[in-house]
Motif scaffolding. Structure first.
Motif, PDB file in Angstrom:
ATOM      1  N   PHE A 195       0.807  -1.216   0.000  1.00 42.52           N
ATOM      2  CA  PHE A 195       0.000   0.000   0.000  1.00 42.52           C
ATOM      3  C   PHE A 195       0.844   1.271   0.000  1.00 42.52           C
ATOM      4  CE2 PHE A 195      -2.669  -3.437   1.230  1.00 42.52           C
ATOM      5  CZ  PHE A 195      -3.913  -3.137   0.701  1.00 42.52           C
ATOM      6  N   ILE A 196       2.163   1.081   0.042  1.00 46.15           N
ATOM      7  CA  ILE A 196       3.072   2.239  -0.007  1.00 46.15           C
ATOM      8  C   ILE A 196       3.282   2.625  -1.469  1.00 46.15           C
ATOM      9  CG2 ILE A 196       5.392   3.087   0.507  1.00 46.15           C
ATOM     10  CD1 ILE A 196       5.485   1.124   2.857  1.00 46.15           C
ATOM     11  N   GLY A 197       2.848   3.839  -1.812  1.00 34.60           N
ATOM     12  CA  GLY A 197       2.992   4.293  -3.197  1.00 34.60           C
ATOM     13  C   GLY A 197       4.237   5.129  -3.418  1.00 34.60           C
ATOM     14  N   GLY A 198       4.806   5.644  -2.337  1.00 28.42           N
ATOM     15  CA  GLY A 198       5.987   6.497  -2.423  1.00 28.42           C
ATOM     16  C   GLY A 198       6.172   7.203  -1.099  1.00 28.42           C
ATOM     17  N   TYR A 199       7.053   8.207  -1.130  1.00 26.34           N
ATOM     18  CA  TYR A 199       7.381   8.905   0.113  1.00 26.34           C
ATOM     19  C   TYR A 199       7.409  10.401  -0.134  1.00 26.34           C
ATOM     20  CZ  TYR A 199       8.834   4.204   1.374  1.00 26.34           C
ATOM     21  OH  TYR A 199       8.837   2.858   1.618  1.00 26.34           O
ATOM     22  N   VAL A 200       7.513  11.147   0.973  1.00 25.50           N
ATOM     23  CA  VAL A 200       7.691  12.595   0.868  1.00 25.50           C
ATOM     24  C   VAL A 200       8.405  13.046   2.135  1.00 25.50           C
ATOM     25  CG1 VAL A 200       5.448  13.128   1.930  1.00 25.50           C
ATOM     26  CG2 VAL A 200       6.492  14.760   0.350  1.00 25.50           C
ATOM     27  N   LEU A 201       9.213  14.073   1.991  1.00 26.10           N
ATOM     28  CA  LEU A 201       9.802  14.714   3.156  1.00 26.10           C
ATOM     29  C   LEU A 201       8.862  15.847   3.541  1.00 26.10           C
ATOM     30  CD1 LEU A 201      12.200  15.234   5.067  1.00 26.10           C
ATOM     31  CD2 LEU A 201      13.156  16.704   3.284  1.00 26.10           C
ATOM     32  N   ALA A 202       8.467  15.892   4.794  1.00 28.23           N
ATOM     33  CA  ALA A 202       7.446  16.869   5.195  1.00 28.23           C
ATOM     34  C   ALA A 202       7.833  17.550   6.498  1.00 28.23           C
ATOM     35  CB  ALA A 202       6.096  16.170   5.375  1.00 28.23           C
ATOM     36  N   LEU A 203       7.293  18.733   6.677  1.00 28.72           N
ATOM     37  CA  LEU A 203       7.407  19.410   7.968  1.00 28.72           C
ATOM     38  C   LEU A 203       6.011  19.446   8.590  1.00 28.72           C
ATOM     39  CD1 LEU A 203       9.680  22.457   7.015  1.00 28.72           C
ATOM     40  CD2 LEU A 203      10.341  20.133   7.626  1.00 28.72           C
ATOM     41  N   ASP A 204       5.932  18.955   9.812  1.00 23.61           N
ATOM     42  CA  ASP A 204       4.664  18.999  10.543  1.00 23.61           C
ATOM     43  C   ASP A 204       4.720  20.239  11.431  1.00 23.61           C
ATOM     44  OD1 ASP A 204       2.415  18.580  12.095  1.00 23.61           O
ATOM     45  OD2 ASP A 204       3.353  17.002  13.313  1.00 23.61           O
ATOM     46  N   MET A 205       4.387  21.386  10.841  1.00 21.76           N
ATOM     47  CA  MET A 205       4.459  22.641  11.604  1.00 21.76           C
ATOM     48  C   MET A 205       3.353  22.647  12.667  1.00 21.76           C
ATOM     49  SD  MET A 205       7.075  23.831  10.034  1.00 21.76           S
ATOM     50  CE  MET A 205       7.207  25.324  11.014  1.00 21.76           C
ATOM     51  N   THR A 206       3.694  23.193  13.806  1.00 19.99           N
ATOM     52  CA  THR A 206       2.833  23.078  14.990  1.00 19.99           C
ATOM     53  C   THR A 206       2.810  24.398  15.762  1.00 19.99           C
ATOM     54  OG1 THR A 206       3.552  20.764  15.167  1.00 19.99           O
ATOM     55  CG2 THR A 206       2.516  21.737  17.128  1.00 19.99           C
ATOM     56  N   ALA A 207       1.621  24.910  16.012  1.00 28.03           N
ATOM     57  CA  ALA A 207       1.504  26.074  16.904  1.00 28.03           C
ATOM     58  C   ALA A 207       1.596  25.534  18.325  1.00 28.03           C
ATOM     59  CB  ALA A 207       0.196  26.812  16.661  1.00 28.03           C
ATOM     60  N   ARG A 208       2.824  25.504  18.849  1.00 31.07           N
ATOM     61  CA  ARG A 208       3.070  24.757  20.099  1.00 31.07           C
ATOM     62  C   ARG A 208       2.287  25.337  21.269  1.00 31.07           C
ATOM     63  NH1 ARG A 208       4.817  20.065  19.328  1.00 31.07           N
ATOM     64  NH2 ARG A 208       6.849  20.627  18.512  1.00 31.07           N
ATOM     65  N   ASN A 209       2.136  26.625  21.317  1.00 28.13           N
ATOM     66  CA  ASN A 209       1.386  27.198  22.442  1.00 28.13           C
ATOM     67  C   ASN A 209      -0.092  26.784  22.375  1.00 28.13           C
ATOM     68  OD1 ASN A 209       1.241  28.873  20.132  1.00 28.13           O
ATOM     69  ND2 ASN A 209       0.643  30.649  21.348  1.00 28.13           N
ATOM     70  N   LEU A 210      -0.658  26.755  21.177  1.00 25.54           N
ATOM     71  CA  LEU A 210      -2.057  26.291  21.064  1.00 25.54           C
ATOM     72  C   LEU A 210      -2.154  24.805  21.400  1.00 25.54           C
ATOM     73  CD1 LEU A 210      -3.450  27.996  17.824  1.00 25.54           C
ATOM     74  CD2 LEU A 210      -3.307  28.879  20.164  1.00 25.54           C
ATOM     75  N   GLN A 211      -1.158  24.031  20.963  1.00 28.66           N
ATOM     76  CA  GLN A 211      -1.187  22.595  21.277  1.00 28.66           C
ATOM     77  C   GLN A 211      -1.072  22.371  22.789  1.00 28.66           C
ATOM     78  OE1 GLN A 211       2.224  20.213  20.518  1.00 28.66           O
ATOM     79  NE2 GLN A 211       1.045  18.411  19.870  1.00 28.66           N
ATOM     80  N   ASP A 212      -0.213  23.148  23.438  1.00 28.89           N
ATOM     81  CA  ASP A 212      -0.063  23.005  24.899  1.00 28.89           C
ATOM     82  C   ASP A 212      -1.386  23.302  25.611  1.00 28.89           C
ATOM     83  OD1 ASP A 212       2.586  22.247  24.692  1.00 28.89           O
ATOM     84  OD2 ASP A 212       3.388  24.247  25.123  1.00 28.89           O
ATOM     85  N   GLU A 213      -2.061  24.353  25.163  1.00 28.89           N
ATOM     86  CA  GLU A 213      -3.369  24.678  25.761  1.00 28.89           C
ATOM     87  C   GLU A 213      -4.379  23.555  25.509  1.00 28.89           C
ATOM     88  OE1 GLU A 213      -4.944  28.488  24.337  1.00 28.89           O
ATOM     89  OE2 GLU A 213      -2.915  29.324  24.543  1.00 28.89           O
ATOM     90  N   ALA A 214      -4.380  23.042  24.280  1.00 28.76           N
ATOM     91  CA  ALA A 214      -5.306  21.957  23.938  1.00 28.76           C
ATOM     92  C   ALA A 214      -5.040  20.739  24.815  1.00 28.76           C
ATOM     93  CB  ALA A 214      -5.177  21.591  22.454  1.00 28.76           C
ATOM     94  N   LYS A 215      -3.766  20.403  24.988  1.00 31.98           N
ATOM     95  CA  LYS A 215      -3.407  19.243  25.809  1.00 31.98           C
ATOM     96  C   LYS A 215      -3.885  19.437  27.247  1.00 31.98           C
ATOM     97  CE  LYS A 215       0.879  17.860  25.327  1.00 31.98           C
ATOM     98  NZ  LYS A 215       2.336  18.072  25.048  1.00 31.98           N
ATOM     99  N   LYS A 216      -3.663  20.630  27.755  1.00 30.79           N
ATOM    100  CA  LYS A 216      -4.036  20.905  29.150  1.00 30.79           C
ATOM    101  C   LYS A 216      -5.550  20.802  29.361  1.00 30.79           C
ATOM    102  CE  LYS A 216      -0.853  24.086  30.227  1.00 30.79           C
ATOM    103  NZ  LYS A 216      -0.434  25.483  30.385  1.00 30.79           N
ATOM    104  N   SER A 217      -6.312  21.277  28.383  1.00 24.84           N
ATOM    105  CA  SER A 217      -7.768  21.314  28.569  1.00 24.84           C
ATOM    106  C   SER A 217      -8.476  20.136  27.907  1.00 24.84           C
ATOM    107  CB  SER A 217      -8.326  22.642  28.043  1.00 24.84           C
ATOM    108  OG  SER A 217      -7.967  22.805  26.692  1.00 24.84           O
ATOM    109  N   GLY A 218      -7.700  19.155  27.415  1.00 26.50           N
ATOM    110  CA  GLY A 218      -8.324  17.970  26.819  1.00 26.50           C
ATOM    111  C   GLY A 218      -9.053  18.261  25.522  1.00 26.50           C
ATOM    112  N   LYS A 219      -8.614  19.291  24.807  1.00 28.56           N
ATOM    113  CA  LYS A 219      -9.278  19.680  23.560  1.00 28.56           C
ATOM    114  C   LYS A 219      -8.516  19.140  22.342  1.00 28.56           C
ATOM    115  CE  LYS A 219     -12.004  23.649  24.886  1.00 28.56           C
ATOM    116  NZ  LYS A 219     -11.503  24.997  25.122  1.00 28.56           N
TER     117      LYS A 219
END
Ligand SMILES: [Mg+2]
Ligand SMILES: [Mg+2]
Ligand SMILES: [Mg+2]
Lengths: 216, 216
Positions: free
Chosen positions: B85-109
């Motif tokens: 099922f692997i058709g190929g690959y790509v190099l990617a950046l998973d950009m992340t708004a870390r402050n929003l992610q931290d808030e989401a993690k804290k509040s279970g969102k």
């Protein structure tokens, strides 16, 4: 392709959380002061007639919701312009593996799996934009077998559709065929193999309900 | 359409969290004992040359990752069959708004907003399947301007690609053009307007790196 085929055209389902105060409270969640959302994959769409999966070890809850089908592409859409981007509507069920979601919430993990199983977004046929004069004045109900368990009104949305379109499109471009699920009224609960759920959306004036029926 | 156009064909990006132990630790997260994932919208793709958005009030982190481009549709794919099922690959950046992610993690969102802004998934050109003999033996690095900040090996993935395909497809159908981001090695950190990030994936033997460069 026509917008009637939104399940094939669209590339995202943006689902708003806790947009009805009484539903937020019934799950002991705070009533939000700003909107928030999660994503469901388009592979979770289920057309009628269809059977909703109950994955092993999952407690699966129904959430009946009004969906807005986006009619054209846009980013940073203001609430004032939002109406132009509504291509139509759909009655949808935001099926949720509640036990997985509870675990995710406790550990600060994403909701994607809990909300994303195949068949977890059963939908009605596409509803023409012109069929709904005021999307904030619709009775929205759900029956499990013969028992009515959700019976709310889209009047009670905390954040109205123009605000939701403004909020979501301030983060990500909305594209033709995308769907925004606008949240569920109170009364969510579990469903089991062998049961039937029927969602309904009453169109004022017409005396007719849009119905979507699914089995488990 | 060809799989080279996966950013237009694909309908989902499934991103694995904490798949490198040293990265889990650097953010004070537990090392997972089973895989988990979140979804990124396809509107977050950014092709080269491109400019990554730094949204107002967001602390935006880089995460360099190997992406697997799915070559054909499948559900409940076993690890033993995953390779097909692997058709190929790509190099990617998973950009992340870390402050929003931290808030989401804290509040279970949900993580959807923190991970889902437009331009938050910059990608290299499509990499043919045949160009990578062993996807678990690749050097994966990232520079901010001239400084190397991430420099890991795909050897260190906790859950290997066949297990990831098995896990994700046990929940949702994978479709042609979908991408699985396989997690980031340690060294994540913030980027700012005016900086340039360059991600690299070293193909053993060839002496060549697949490069993806983006500015802010
Ligand atoms: Mg999520
Ligand atoms: Mg819902
Ligand atoms: Mg990542």
């Amino acid at each position: 392709m026509s917008l009637r085929d939104f399940t094939r055209i669209g590339r995202k389902i943006v689902a708003i959380g806790r947009n009805y105060a009484e539903h937020a409270k019934e799950l002991n969640n705070p009533v939000p002061t700003s909107p928030f959302f999660f994503l469901k994959p388009t592979t979770s769409y289920l057309l009628q007639p269809g059977k909703i999966e109950v994955p092993r070890n999952c407690v699966v809850h129904h959430e009946v919701e009004l969906g807005v089908v986006i009619g054209k592409n846009g980013r940073d859409i203001t609430a004032a312009r939002a109406d132009d981007f509504i291509g139509g509507y759909v009655l949808a069920l935001d099926m949720t593996a509640r036990n997985l979601q509870d675990e995710a919430k406790k550990s600060g993990k994403p909701w994607a799996a809990a909300k994303g199983f195949d068949t977890f977004t059963p939908v009605s046929d596409f509803i023409e934009r012109s069929a709904i004069k005021n999307p904030h004045d619709l009775r929205l109900w759900l029956k499990v077998d013969e028992r009515t368990v959700q019976d709310g009104s889209t009047q009670d949305m905390i954040f109205k559709i123009p605000q939701l379109i403004e909020f979501v499109s301030s983060i990500m471009k909305l594209e033709e065929g995308d769907v925004i699920l606008t949240g569920t009224p109170k009364g969510v609960g579990p469903v089991k193999a062998g049961q039937t759920v029927t969602g309904g959306l009453q169109l004022p004036g017409s005396g007719k309900d849009v119905i979507a029926t699914f089995s488990f």
